[in-house]
Design a protein around this motif. Sequence first.
Motif, PDB file in Angstrom:
ATOM      1  N   UNK A 230      27.788  22.146 -25.751  1.00 31.89           N
ATOM      2  CA  UNK A 230      27.028  22.934 -25.656  1.00 31.89           C
ATOM      3  C   UNK A 230      27.386  24.592 -25.591  1.00 31.89           C
ATOM      4  N   UNK A 231      27.470  25.151 -27.136  1.00 31.15           N
ATOM      5  CA  UNK A 231      28.077  26.047 -26.445  1.00 31.15           C
ATOM      6  C   UNK A 231      26.799  27.068 -26.845  1.00 31.15           C
ATOM      7  N   UNK A 232      26.618  28.561 -26.221  1.00 29.55           N
ATOM      8  CA  UNK A 232      25.523  29.391 -26.541  1.00 29.55           C
ATOM      9  C   UNK A 232      26.551  30.449 -26.287  1.00 29.55           C
ATOM     10  N   UNK A 233      25.836  31.947 -27.535  1.00 29.27           N
ATOM     11  CA  UNK A 233      26.510  33.009 -27.848  1.00 29.27           C
ATOM     12  C   UNK A 233      25.202  33.639 -28.292  1.00 29.27           C
ATOM     13  N   UNK A 234      24.683  34.847 -27.110  1.00 32.15           N
ATOM     14  CA  UNK A 234      23.231  35.960 -27.464  1.00 32.15           C
ATOM     15  C   UNK A 234      24.115  36.989 -27.069  1.00 32.15           C
ATOM     16  N   UNK A 235      24.438  37.902 -28.286  1.00 34.52           N
ATOM     17  CA  UNK A 235      24.460  39.558 -28.782  1.00 34.52           C
ATOM     18  C   UNK A 235      23.506  40.588 -28.146  1.00 34.52           C
ATOM     19  N   UNK A 236      23.834  41.144 -27.151  1.00 37.18           N
ATOM     20  CA  UNK A 236      23.372  42.220 -27.102  1.00 37.18           C
ATOM     21  C   UNK A 236      22.861  43.348 -28.149  1.00 37.18           C
ATOM     22  N   UNK A 237      21.858  43.915 -28.052  1.00 34.99           N
ATOM     23  CA  UNK A 237      21.465  45.248 -28.843  1.00 34.99           C
ATOM     24  C   UNK A 237      20.794  46.302 -28.538  1.00 34.99           C
ATOM     25  N   UNK A 238      21.196  47.125 -27.424  1.00 33.70           N
ATOM     26  CA  UNK A 238      20.590  47.488 -26.882  1.00 33.70           C
ATOM     27  C   UNK A 238      21.029  49.575 -26.946  1.00 33.70           C
ATOM     28  N   UNK A 239      19.988  50.258 -26.282  1.00 37.10           N
ATOM     29  CA  UNK A 239      20.569  51.458 -25.811  1.00 37.10           C
ATOM     30  C   UNK A 239      20.786  52.582 -25.213  1.00 37.10           C
ATOM     31  N   UNK A 240      21.308  53.154 -25.408  1.00 37.92           N
ATOM     32  CA  UNK A 240      22.461  54.222 -23.840  1.00 37.92           C
ATOM     33  C   UNK A 240      21.800  55.584 -24.458  1.00 37.92           C
TER      34      UNK A 240
END
Length: 308
Positions: A230-240
């Motif tokens: 059970x491995x998960x990794x989701x990456x941010x795509x965000x604005x600052x």
Amino acid sequence: WGGMSTAAWQPTKPVEFHVPAGTGGGADIMARFISPLFQKNNITDKPFIVTNRSGGAGAEGFLHVKGKTGDDHTIVITLDNLFTTPLATGVPFNWKDLTPISRLALDWFVLWVNAESPYKTAKEYFEAVKKEPSKFKMGGTGTKQEDQIVTVQLEQAFGVKWSYVPFKGGGEVAVELVGKHIDSSVNNPAEAVSHWRAGKLRPLAVMDNQRIPLPQWDQIPTLKEATGADIEYLMLRGIFAAPKIKKEVQDGYVELFKKVTETKDWKDYLEKYALKGAFLSGADYTKWLEQKEASTKSLMDKGGMLKK
């Protein structure tokens, strides 16, 4: 003004839109896709000018925006290098130095091999790597960043070991895998999709607790389905935005980006590049960032990637 939206605040001159990464990777593709949508969809009439500042694993871009205190016309798109770069390098920067605007999307990670490789499943591939430790090369974007963190997660879960080979950007990683200079990658969908459609790459598993809910992509098993782990990794795509801008400017940007995510262009983009639409702003975004920073730090610590 015609169809222009009446946001709380509107840019009064062109906006500098910084990408703390090289050209051709996911962040660059996204920034260049978004920037014309503001004018195309009558959201605001001022242009967003994309600039790449990839030096120091994105540190150059972050420090540039950090230095623009009170500047209403400077923003940056971020991935998880928002957390990984300062943790790995000790560069004097933290996401709290900037003004959070919004999370636009989350990005999946997919385990890819060359389409001509003998491995049809993640299990087969891991078994081969286990037999000959470090003979196999895992390519990724940069060192001590998302791709290497995901690689370490896999190594720890499956008792395998790769030679990790860093490249400048995800586009380059995909090309190297097509050319068989590396054995696998954990590229994001956007970075590998054209090579997959051309029959050059083969996806083995997606690092999430559910399949990607899009046509074709939904054929790729989750890592748990493929291996039981059970491995998960989701990456941010965000604005600052720059530090210490007025609240009305922050609110204005939130509104502008929210409007972008409501366009048909954006929805088509999410589908084309297999991204998870996940708009978030305000206190919810800040809370999510705090949790993400903590989990990133813990994974990097396990992988021996923190700056001592």
